[in-house]
Design an enzyme around this catalytic site. Structure first.
Site, short mmCIF file in Angstrom:
data_model
loop_
_atom_site.label_atom_id
_atom_site.label_comp_id
_atom_site.label_asym_id
_atom_site.label_seq_id
_atom_site.Cartn_x
_atom_site.Cartn_y
_atom_site.Cartn_z
N GLU A 49 -52.40 -18.43 -132.12
CA GLU A 49 -53.82 -16.75 -131.65
C GLU A 49 -53.88 -16.17 -130.13
O GLU A 49 -52.41 -16.65 -129.04
CB GLU A 49 -55.16 -17.71 -131.51
CG GLU A 49 -55.84 -16.56 -131.26
CD GLU A 49 -57.86 -17.00 -131.26
OE1 GLU A 49 -57.28 -18.82 -131.00
OE2 GLU A 49 -58.68 -16.82 -130.99
N ASN A 196 -62.97 -15.17 -140.22
CA ASN A 196 -62.74 -15.94 -138.87
C ASN A 196 -64.23 -17.02 -138.45
O ASN A 196 -64.57 -15.99 -137.76
CB ASN A 196 -61.87 -16.42 -137.99
CG ASN A 196 -62.27 -17.57 -137.14
OD1 ASN A 196 -61.32 -18.45 -137.14
ND2 ASN A 196 -62.71 -17.68 -135.88
N GLU A 197 -64.57 -18.40 -138.85
CA GLU A 197 -65.93 -18.77 -138.46
C GLU A 197 -66.76 -18.02 -138.42
O GLU A 197 -67.39 -17.05 -137.20
CB GLU A 197 -65.64 -19.43 -136.46
CG GLU A 197 -64.40 -20.81 -136.65
CD GLU A 197 -64.43 -21.42 -135.35
OE1 GLU A 197 -64.62 -21.19 -134.23
OE2 GLU A 197 -63.52 -22.53 -135.38
N TYR A 269 -61.94 -29.51 -134.61
CA TYR A 269 -61.77 -29.95 -133.55
C TYR A 269 -61.95 -31.89 -133.26
O TYR A 269 -63.37 -32.17 -133.12
CB TYR A 269 -61.96 -29.40 -132.01
CG TYR A 269 -61.51 -27.94 -132.03
CD1 TYR A 269 -60.22 -27.90 -132.22
CD2 TYR A 269 -62.01 -26.65 -133.00
CE1 TYR A 269 -59.48 -26.52 -132.70
CE2 TYR A 269 -61.29 -25.89 -133.43
CZ TYR A 269 -59.80 -25.90 -132.72
OH TYR A 269 -59.15 -24.49 -133.05
N GLU A 324 -58.37 -24.87 -138.45
CA GLU A 324 -57.60 -25.76 -137.29
C GLU A 324 -58.52 -26.93 -137.03
O GLU A 324 -60.15 -27.12 -137.02
CB GLU A 324 -59.81 -24.14 -136.95
CG GLU A 324 -58.51 -22.84 -135.95
CD GLU A 324 -59.50 -22.29 -135.64
OE1 GLU A 324 -60.37 -22.70 -134.61
OE2 GLU A 324 -59.55 -20.94 -135.60
N GLN A 373 -52.68 -25.44 -131.30
CA GLN A 373 -52.36 -24.21 -131.03
C GLN A 373 -50.73 -24.46 -131.21
O GLN A 373 -50.72 -25.20 -131.02
CB GLN A 373 -52.81 -23.18 -130.68
CG GLN A 373 -54.12 -23.00 -131.35
CD GLN A 373 -55.13 -21.48 -130.83
OE1 GLN A 373 -54.11 -20.45 -130.50
NE2 GLN A 373 -56.49 -20.93 -130.91
O1 AHR Z 1 -58.87 -22.32 -131.49
C1 AHR Z 1 -59.37 -21.83 -130.58
C2 AHR Z 1 -60.48 -21.04 -131.18
O2 AHR Z 1 -61.65 -22.01 -132.05
C3 AHR Z 1 -60.59 -20.30 -132.31
O3 AHR Z 1 -59.98 -18.67 -132.16
C4 AHR Z 1 -61.59 -20.43 -132.30
O4 AHR Z 1 -61.64 -19.72 -134.18
C5 AHR Z 1 -62.25 -21.93 -133.37
O5 AHR Z 1 -63.04 -22.09 -132.15
#
Ligand code: AHR
Length: 517
Positions: A49, A196-197, A269, A324, A373
């Site tokens: 990103e 995205n999200e 995450y 992600e 990432q």
């Molecule tokens: O990876 C960092 C961020 O985490 C991304 O931009 C977003 O999609 C997520 O919340």
């Protein structure tokens, strides 16, 4: 033959039900006669990103840099990424994608506007790395392109024009512009993210509102390059929330001829609560176990969302795309706010292995994933400091798992017992196996327990030799630094059968991948 098989299976079941006693080897069975789904190489994908030093400095230094580069892209980073055979790269975000306007990133460098990156530190976005630079980057590393179009603050027309600019071979105005910018041939775009999200940074849309947008974007974001197919991926769940999963899958089931998708994205995450507070190094066993437990939730997430998907799509046409995932830790002291920089330890290596194992177990549904990432951001493969570069423990796990790309999943069974610290109980071992395209059988084992090594005994399958690599570390929080870049590095491991027993000795808190002969 059938009788021999059932005796073998019987032996396997008996072995599987026997719990490992302290000090005794763990008997592990690889069911070579029970092949499962193909482990799509795309589950080893990456995410890059426009965030902090992920693209700028990490990938792009510009053609005039003194750092060795090819058309502005760092040679050292490219060489390292080629080694791990990155299958696809997701770009330009993330939250950034829903504020990205592709026209800012094409044309002569001197004419590109400076814009802002409000999500990530509010810094200037120079737009020097744009569409052509990204496509050049994936070409250099041999990966496929996964673009995300701007649904949050863009328009269907903007997305449609980007796709026409990229993919048409007809002499349209946009194709002529692409040619004038240096690429007369149409590009091949393999994957397209439709937002995205959008439940969060992408516009806080309700599931139903997103579905109405999805239909429009899925309709008009067309691929004109018939020689290169493109899969469309809808925004899906945020962790355990099933709202988007239900709404998108229901809409897909009831769709008409005018739109379609191929995947549903899941973001999750390993964070241990927001804002991220777990430090990346200098932590103890309790913090180690807390995050390992947290990462193991991926298994439940995939099951939960997979079950909803099965309801609407029993044939598993739609892939669950975990685009992600990874550890999101407290930022490195002194790093810029919003740059999401963190060190990467042996704990991250184990986190990576456990997630890969989950994806392999659910290979029929999870056909793509992207760690967050790639460089200098979150659970990165690579860290850079001006002209210097280092490979993280997570990088090494990616390289060790290369044989699992497009291999056929093979179930494994064992009972290794558990490991407990401070009231947190974890399975002591996690393992998967697969048959690679060349016919070899591969085994990956994570020894989660930081206090005990373990002997693995391969049972009843006739393997005589195991050769491969083991990623060990002095401590659970060991990291590689620019001063000591090889503190955590894979070492060769080999075991030969003695009599009929093939025993592998695994170190505490280690990840091991071996070929079995
Ligand atoms: O990876 C960092 C961020 O985490 C991304 O931009 C977003 O999609 C997520 O919340």
């Amino acid at each position: 033959m059938r009788i021999v098989r059932s005796i073998l299976l019987g032996l396997m079941l008996v072995a599987a039900s026997v719990s490992a006693r302290e000090g005794e080897p763990v008997v592990l069975q690889v069911a070579i006669d029970k092949p499962g789904a193909t482990i799509d190489r795309n589950v080893f994908g990456q995410f890059a990103e426009h965030l902090g030093r992920g693209i700028y400095e990490g990938v792009w230094v510009g053609p005039d840099s003194t750092i060795p580069n090819t058309r502005g892209i760092r040679n050292d980073v490219v060489a390292a990424l080629k080694e791990i055979r990155v299958p696809n790269v997701r770009w330009p975000g993330g939250c950034f994608a829903d504020e990205y306007h592709w026209r800012n990133g094409i044309g002569p460098a001197a004419k590109r506007p400076a814009t802002l990156n409000p999500n990530w530190g509010g810094v200037i976005e120079p737009n020097s790395f744009g569409t052509h630079e990204f496509m050049e980057f994936v070409k250099q590393i041999g990966a496929e392109a996964y673009l995300s179009v701007n649904v949050g603050s863009g328009t269907p027309r903007e997305a449609a024009e980007w796709l026409e600019y990229l993919t048409t071979g007809q002499p349209t105005e946009l194709a002529r512009e692409r040619a004038a910018n240096g690429h007369s041939e149409p590009y091949g775009i393999s994957f397209l993210g439709l937002g995205n999200e959008n439940w969060g940074c992408g516009g806080s849309m309700t599931p139903d509102y997103y579905v109405s947008q999805l239909k429009i974007y899925a309709r008009y974001s067309r691929n004109y390059n018939a020689a290169h197919s493109m899969k469309k991926i809808a925004v899906g769940p945020d962790g355990t929330d099933t709202g988007y999963t239900e709404a998108v899958m229901k809409a897909w089931k009831e769709r008409n001829w005018s739109w379609d998708i191929d995947g549903l994205s899941l973001h999750s995450y390993t964070v241990g609560g927001w804002p991220p507070k777990y430090v990346a190094t200098g932590f103890g066993e309790k913090e180690y176990a807390t995050l390992i437990k947290e990462t193991l939730r991926m298994e439940d997430l995939v099951r939960t969302h997979g079950a909803i998907m099965d309801k609407y799509d029993p044939e598993k046409k739609i892939a669950l795309v975990v685009d992600e995932w990874g550890a999101w830790l407290a930022p490195t002291e002194g790093s810029k706010e919003g740059f999401l920089e963190q060190q990467n330890s042996q704990r991250d290596a184990i986190i990576a292995a456990l997630n890969f194992n989950t994806f392999a177990r659910h290979a029929a549904r999870v056909r793509m994933a992207n760690i967050a990432q790639m460089v200098n951001v979150l659970q990165a493969m690579i860290l850079t400091d001006k002209e210097r570069m280092l490979l993280t423990p997570t990088y090494h796990v990616h390289r060790m798992y290369v044989p699992f790309q497009d291999a056929t999943y093979l179930p494994v069974s064992f009972d290794a017992g558990s490991y407990t610290v401070d009231g947190i109980t974890l399975p002591r071992l996690d393992a998967v196996a697969a048959r690679s395209k060349d016919g070899k059988v591969w085994l990956a084992v994570a020894n989660v327990d930081p206090t005990r090594g373990v002997d693995i005994e391969l049972g009843a399958t006739g393997f005589m030799r195991a050769t491969g690599e083991s990623l060990t570390a002095p401590k659970i929080d060991s990291v590689n630094t620019f001063a000591a870049p090889a503190t955590v590095a894979p070492k060769r491991i080999e075991a030969k059968a003695s009599g009929k027993k093939l025993t592998l000795k695994l170190a505490p808190h280690s990840v091991t991948v071996v070929a079995l002969d």
